[in-house]
Design an enzyme around this catalytic site. Structure first.
Site, PDB file in Angstrom:
ATOM      1  N   CYS A  31       0.801  -1.234   0.000  1.00 12.93           N
ATOM      2  CA  CYS A  31       0.000   0.000   0.000  1.00 12.93           C
ATOM      3  C   CYS A  31       0.829   1.277   0.000  1.00 12.93           C
ATOM      4  O   CYS A  31       0.784   2.046  -0.953  1.00 12.93           O
ATOM      5  CB  CYS A  31      -0.937  -0.006   1.198  1.00 12.93           C
ATOM      6  SG  CYS A  31      -2.159  -1.314   1.082  1.00 12.93           S
TER       7      CYS A  31
HETATM    8  N1  NAD Z   1      -2.671  -6.387   1.770  1.00 14.75           N
HETATM    9  C1  NAD Z   1      -3.030  -5.270   2.357  1.00 14.75           C
HETATM   10  O1  NAD Z   1      -2.602  -4.996   3.478  1.00 14.75           O
HETATM   11  C2  NAD Z   1      -3.988  -4.302   1.699  1.00 14.75           C
HETATM   12  C3  NAD Z   1      -4.564  -3.284   2.474  1.00 14.75           C
HETATM   13  C4  NAD Z   1      -5.458  -2.410   1.898  1.00 14.75           C
HETATM   14  C5  NAD Z   1      -5.751  -2.512   0.545  1.00 14.75           C
HETATM   15  N2  NAD Z   1      -5.188  -3.498  -0.223  1.00 14.75           N
HETATM   16  C6  NAD Z   1      -5.557  -3.564  -1.633  1.00 14.75           C
HETATM   17  O2  NAD Z   1      -6.423  -4.667  -1.848  1.00 14.75           O
HETATM   18  C7  NAD Z   1      -6.187  -5.245  -3.154  1.00 14.75           C
HETATM   19  C8  NAD Z   1      -5.836  -6.717  -2.988  1.00 14.75           C
HETATM   20  O3  NAD Z   1      -4.652  -6.806  -2.229  1.00 14.75           O
HETATM   21  P1  NAD Z   1      -4.171  -8.148  -1.532  1.00 14.75           P
HETATM   22  O4  NAD Z   1      -3.099  -7.764  -0.584  1.00 14.75           O
HETATM   23  O5  NAD Z   1      -5.327  -8.932  -1.039  1.00 14.75           O
HETATM   24  O6  NAD Z   1      -3.540  -8.911  -2.811  1.00 14.75           O
HETATM   25  P2  NAD Z   1      -3.120 -10.462  -2.896  1.00 14.75           P
HETATM   26  O7  NAD Z   1      -2.101 -10.545  -3.955  1.00 14.75           O
HETATM   27  O8  NAD Z   1      -2.827 -10.991  -1.520  1.00 14.75           O
HETATM   28  O9  NAD Z   1      -4.459 -11.168  -3.375  1.00 14.75           O
HETATM   29  C9  NAD Z   1      -5.049 -10.941  -4.601  1.00 14.75           C
HETATM   30  C10 NAD Z   1      -5.656 -12.243  -5.109  1.00 14.75           C
HETATM   31  O10 NAD Z   1      -6.320 -11.966  -6.337  1.00 14.75           O
HETATM   32  C11 NAD Z   1      -6.108 -13.067  -7.194  1.00 14.75           C
HETATM   33  N3  NAD Z   1      -6.349 -12.621  -8.570  1.00 14.75           N
HETATM   34  C12 NAD Z   1      -5.533 -11.950  -9.403  1.00 14.75           C
HETATM   35  N4  NAD Z   1      -6.170 -11.687 -10.566  1.00 14.75           N
HETATM   36  C13 NAD Z   1      -7.411 -12.212 -10.450  1.00 14.75           C
HETATM   37  C14 NAD Z   1      -8.532 -12.270 -11.308  1.00 14.75           C
HETATM   38  N5  NAD Z   1      -8.510 -11.693 -12.515  1.00 14.75           N
HETATM   39  N6  NAD Z   1      -9.618 -12.909 -10.885  1.00 14.75           N
HETATM   40  C15 NAD Z   1      -9.668 -13.498  -9.663  1.00 14.75           C
HETATM   41  N7  NAD Z   1      -8.638 -13.459  -8.805  1.00 14.75           N
HETATM   42  C16 NAD Z   1      -7.534 -12.826  -9.180  1.00 14.75           C
HETATM   43  C17 NAD Z   1      -4.695 -13.506  -6.912  1.00 14.75           C
HETATM   44  O11 NAD Z   1      -4.473 -14.826  -7.306  1.00 14.75           O
HETATM   45  C18 NAD Z   1      -4.630 -13.329  -5.388  1.00 14.75           C
HETATM   46  O12 NAD Z   1      -4.993 -14.509  -4.714  1.00 14.75           O
HETATM   47  C19 NAD Z   1      -5.066  -4.412  -3.780  1.00 14.75           C
HETATM   48  O13 NAD Z   1      -5.622  -3.415  -4.564  1.00 14.75           O
HETATM   49  C20 NAD Z   1      -4.395  -3.788  -2.557  1.00 14.75           C
HETATM   50  O14 NAD Z   1      -3.798  -2.559  -2.884  1.00 14.75           O
HETATM   51  C21 NAD Z   1      -4.320  -4.402   0.333  1.00 14.75           C
END
Ligand code: NAD
Length: 441
Positions: free
Chosen positions: A281
């Site tokens: 982030c």
């Molecule tokens: N991790 C954090 O602390 C956090 C906090 C706030 C916001 N976010 C935001 O949330 C979003 C997700 O982050 P995250 O940390 O969960 O990511 P992550 O990489 O842990 O998980 C994302 C998942 O989406 C899947 N994926 C990718 N493309 C896909 C598709 N087309 N269809 C279905 N699944 C698909 C991946 O395989 C993965 O399992 C991002 O935009 C991130 O910026 C993350």
């Protein structure tokens, strides 16, 4: 049916399904954000289907195995056994769903432009099986305008009207991995819809599982909220890092300065310096904002400056290691430097954007032999180098210098002090110790 009647019908049907918890919930993207959300809604009494493109994750989850540290496998196994949760790679389940939360990654390209490809591909798949009465909520962090400019036209092209045939919202995710107090259910959730009816529906949905929902005027406000939150942190960490550089030049302990300033009961909030930004982030999201705002001719100067200062911290850390070794009559070339902690923050296993990676590569470039310890990261691969986590006290004893990059609670800091010859502490992890061996950032 006339439009007004159709609106009432669609709104009422979905509202009734949500209130009775018979709405079939879908979560697209089962990572750090999506999986805890899926568990939250399943625990609230909904039947939840998770969709992910990674078959290994899907199989693991259906077998009761969690790949996310904050979600115990026992919870996943229980929900799978109760048929409250299942995972699939097959988007055709969208036909049977009533709500969809999109939680896919939003990385930056090397050029620091947003990479929208994951959102685009998820939305295209959803569009293939789209049907009236669906509530779609985008949760991935992104630039203001994404929901209106990218998602809305895709669904409108199918001949459906927002707030009438379907409901579309943006709700920023605020998950803080490893936080023992604030988790998905008790972190207030901001939501904005493309129409007031969409906002209402999104609010109703989240309030079934989460304690506090904060509705805002529209999707752009909701998108901007997340970017303000993360830009605020990034810039204040940049200020703390610049303070560290200034204090270093003047022989002042920056940690003592911040702790004393934090005794002011109003108008000050402490932020701390460190080896550089990490995680998905804080180092990334502000660049979504600067990319978008440049299109309107507005330069995001605070973001650029903080990005520059924060981005230089790994170099500063390596300079400090070199300086500390030189003061002990050793060149960095050929010295053994042990890195304590490589995850991007304390007590988690996430390596994304971790400054440890830069520090290790920079040390290698200067000719140091590098080892590391991290109870959460057993192995590490970067730029063709493969490393395996070593026991801390043993490796520290063999190293010429230990550099603390991540202040995991599990580390035995007394043992580290006893065995190490020289310690560069970038996190104030050795705060309670006073020793000539310790060099602080
Ligand atoms: N991790 C954090 O602390 C956090 C906090 C706030 C916001 N976010 C935001 O949330 C979003 C997700 O982050 P995250 O940390 O969960 O990511 P992550 O990489 O842990 O998980 C994302 C998942 O989406 C899947 N994926 C990718 N493309 C896909 C598709 N087309 N269809 C279905 N699944 C698909 C991946 O395989 C993965 O399992 C991002 O935009 C991130 O910026 C993350």
């Amino acid at each position: 049916m006339q439009t007004a009647e159709k609106t009432i019908a669609t709104v009422d049907v979905l509202r009734q399904k949500i209130e009775s918890k018979t709405a079939r919930v879908g979560i697209v993207g089962l990572g750090y954000v999506g999986l805890p959300l899926a568990v939250e809604f399943a625990d609230a009494g909904f039947t939840v289907t998770g969709i992910d493109v990674q078959e290994s994750k899907v199989n693991g989850l259906n077998g009761g195995e969690s790949h996310v540290q904050d979600v115990p496998s026992a919870d996943v196994a229980r929900l799978v056994a109760e048929k409250r949760f299942r995972a699939t790679t097959d988007f055709s389940v969208v036909r049977e769903l009533d709500t969809i939360n999109i939680c896919v990654p939003t990385p930056l390209r090397k050029t620091k432009d947003p990479d929208m490809s994951f959102i685009v591909s998820a939305v295209e798949e959803i569009a293939r099986y789209f049907h009236p009465g669906l509530l779609v909520i985008l949760e991935s962090t992104t630039y203001p305008g994404t929901t209106d400019e990218l998602l809305l036209p895709t669904f409108e092209k199918l001949g459906f009207k927002p707030g009438v045939d379907f409901f579309l919202c943006f709700s920023p995710e605020r998950v803080d991995p490893g936080n023992p107090v604030y988790q998905t259910h008790n972190t207030p959730k901001v939501i904005g819809g493309v129409t007031p009816a969409c906002t209402e529906m999104g609010k109703l949905f989240f309030s079934q599982a989460l304690e506090t929902v904060v509705p805002v005027a529209n999707t752009r406000v909701a998108e901007m909220v997340k970017l303000l939150e993360n830009t605020f942190r990034m810039i204040n960490i940049g200020l703390a890092n610049e303070m560290a550089l200034m204090c270093d030049g003047m022989g002042i302990n920056v940690w003592e300065v911040i702790d004393a300033a934090a005794t002011k009961p109003f108008g000050f909030m402490p932020f701390y310096p460190g080896p550089g930004l990490g995680g998905h982030c804080i180092p990334i999201d502000p660049f979504y904002l600067s990319w978008k705002t440049k299109q309107s001719g507005i330069e995001a100067r605070f973001i650029d400056l903080a990005g520059y200062i924060n981005g230089n911290m790994p170099h500063f850390v390596v300079d400090k290691v070199q300086g500390a070794l030189n003061n002990h009559g050793k060149p960095v070339k050929g010295s053994h430097v042990h890195v304590a902690g490589v995850a991007y923050k304390r007590n988690i296993d996430d390596m994304r954007e971790s400054p440890a990676l830069d520090v290790i590569l920079l040390l290698k470039k200067r000719g140091a032999e590098v080892t590391y310890s991290d109870p959460y990261v057993p192995t590490l691969k970067l730029d063709g180098i493969s490393l395996r986590s070593q026991p801390l006290a043993e490796s520290a004893g063999k190293a010429d210098c230990v550099v603390i990059i991540t202040d995991h609670t599990d580390f035995d800091y007394q043992g580290l002090l006893d065995s190490a010859k020289l310690i560069l502490d970038t996190r104030n992890a050795m705060k309670k110790f006073s020793s000539e061996k310790i060099v602080r950032l």
